[in-house]
Design a protein around this motif. Structure first.
Motif, short mmCIF file in Angstrom:
data_model
loop_
_atom_site.label_atom_id
_atom_site.label_comp_id
_atom_site.label_asym_id
_atom_site.label_seq_id
_atom_site.Cartn_x
_atom_site.Cartn_y
_atom_site.Cartn_z
N CYS A 1 0.85 -1.20 0.00
CA CYS A 1 0.00 0.00 0.00
C CYS A 1 0.88 1.25 0.00
O CYS A 1 1.18 1.75 -1.06
CB CYS A 1 -0.99 -0.02 1.16
SG CYS A 1 -0.27 -0.25 2.77
N ASN A 2 1.32 1.72 1.13
CA ASN A 2 2.16 2.91 1.19
C ASN A 2 3.61 2.57 0.90
O ASN A 2 4.14 1.60 1.43
CB ASN A 2 2.08 3.56 2.58
CG ASN A 2 0.77 4.24 2.81
OD1 ASN A 2 0.24 4.89 1.92
ND2 ASN A 2 0.24 4.10 4.01
N GLN A 3 4.22 3.37 0.04
CA GLN A 3 5.64 3.22 -0.22
C GLN A 3 6.31 4.56 0.02
O GLN A 3 5.80 5.60 -0.39
CB GLN A 3 5.90 2.77 -1.65
CG GLN A 3 5.46 1.36 -1.93
CD GLN A 3 5.91 0.90 -3.31
OE1 GLN A 3 5.96 1.66 -4.25
NE2 GLN A 3 6.24 -0.37 -3.41
N ASN B 1 8.80 7.65 -10.79
CA ASN B 1 7.77 8.06 -9.85
C ASN B 1 6.70 9.00 -10.42
O ASN B 1 5.64 9.14 -9.82
CB ASN B 1 8.40 8.73 -8.62
CG ASN B 1 7.54 8.62 -7.39
OD1 ASN B 1 6.85 7.64 -7.19
ND2 ASN B 1 7.58 9.65 -6.56
N GLU C 1 2.43 9.57 -11.43
CA GLU C 1 1.58 9.05 -10.36
C GLU C 1 2.03 9.47 -8.97
O GLU C 1 1.22 9.62 -8.06
CB GLU C 1 1.52 7.51 -10.41
CG GLU C 1 0.93 6.96 -11.67
CD GLU C 1 1.99 6.79 -12.75
OE1 GLU C 1 3.20 6.96 -12.48
OE2 GLU C 1 1.61 6.49 -13.89
N ARG C 2 3.34 9.58 -8.77
CA ARG C 2 3.92 9.89 -7.46
C ARG C 2 3.42 8.91 -6.39
O ARG C 2 3.01 9.29 -5.31
CB ARG C 2 3.61 11.34 -7.06
CG ARG C 2 4.38 12.35 -7.88
CD ARG C 2 3.95 13.78 -7.58
NE ARG C 2 4.81 14.75 -8.22
CZ ARG C 2 4.75 15.11 -9.49
NH1 ARG C 2 3.91 14.53 -10.31
NH2 ARG C 2 5.56 16.03 -9.97
N ARG C 3 3.51 7.62 -6.71
CA ARG C 3 3.03 6.61 -5.79
C ARG C 3 4.00 6.37 -4.63
O ARG C 3 3.63 5.81 -3.61
CB ARG C 3 2.74 5.30 -6.51
CG ARG C 3 3.92 4.70 -7.20
CD ARG C 3 3.59 3.38 -7.90
NE ARG C 3 4.75 2.85 -8.57
CZ ARG C 3 5.80 2.31 -7.95
NH1 ARG C 3 5.80 2.21 -6.66
NH2 ARG C 3 6.84 1.87 -8.63
N ARG D 1 6.25 8.18 -1.84
CA ARG D 1 6.51 9.45 -1.16
C ARG D 1 7.98 9.50 -0.77
O ARG D 1 8.54 8.49 -0.33
CB ARG D 1 5.65 9.59 0.09
CG ARG D 1 4.18 9.74 -0.23
CD ARG D 1 3.38 9.75 1.05
NE ARG D 1 1.99 9.96 0.76
CZ ARG D 1 1.31 11.05 1.11
NH1 ARG D 1 1.89 12.01 1.79
NH2 ARG D 1 0.05 11.18 0.80
#
Length: 119
Positions: free
Chosen positions: A20-22, A43, A46-48, A50
């Motif tokens: 989920c969070n990366q 990245n 989308e900037r998935r 952070r």
């Protein structure tokens, strides 16, 4: 920086981690470049992932690059003057990562302070 994205992509492809969070944490005494080409490749748009940046020390020569990295990758920039302030300031990433969960009312997650151990 490129290696960090490769590791995250490999973990996601293998179904490892939380999926989920990366996030990437860059703790530095100064970034001489902004790595824009790496972010364009891995990245953006989308900037998935952070990117949280921490500039340690009193020297502010490369502060703009470090700040740019965080701001353009949904992260958070912090300047830490002394090593004594590191743990308190690094924990700020929890507030940034938890914002979407609070907005979505996902309150079953409990955030704790980092556990530090030494041998």
């Amino acid at each position: 920086m490129k290696e960090s994205f490769k590791i995250l992509n490999e973990a996601a492809a293998l179904g490892q981690g939380s999926l989920c969070n990366q996030a990437i944490m860059l703790i530095t005494d100064g970034a001489m470049e902004d790595f824009q080409d790496v972010f364009e490749e891995f990245n953006w748009p989308e900037r998935r992932v952070r990117v949280f940046t921490y500039l340690i020390g009193r020297e502010m020569t490369f502060a703009e690059n470090v700040k740019w990295i965080a701001c353009n990758n949904k992260g958070y920039y912090t300047h830490i003057s002394t090593l004594a302030d590191v743990q308190e300031n690094v924990m700020e990433y929890l507030h940034v990562l938890s914002r979407p969960m609070v907005i979505n009312h996902d309150h079953d997650i409990i955030w704790t302070e980092a556990y530090m151990d030494s041998v």
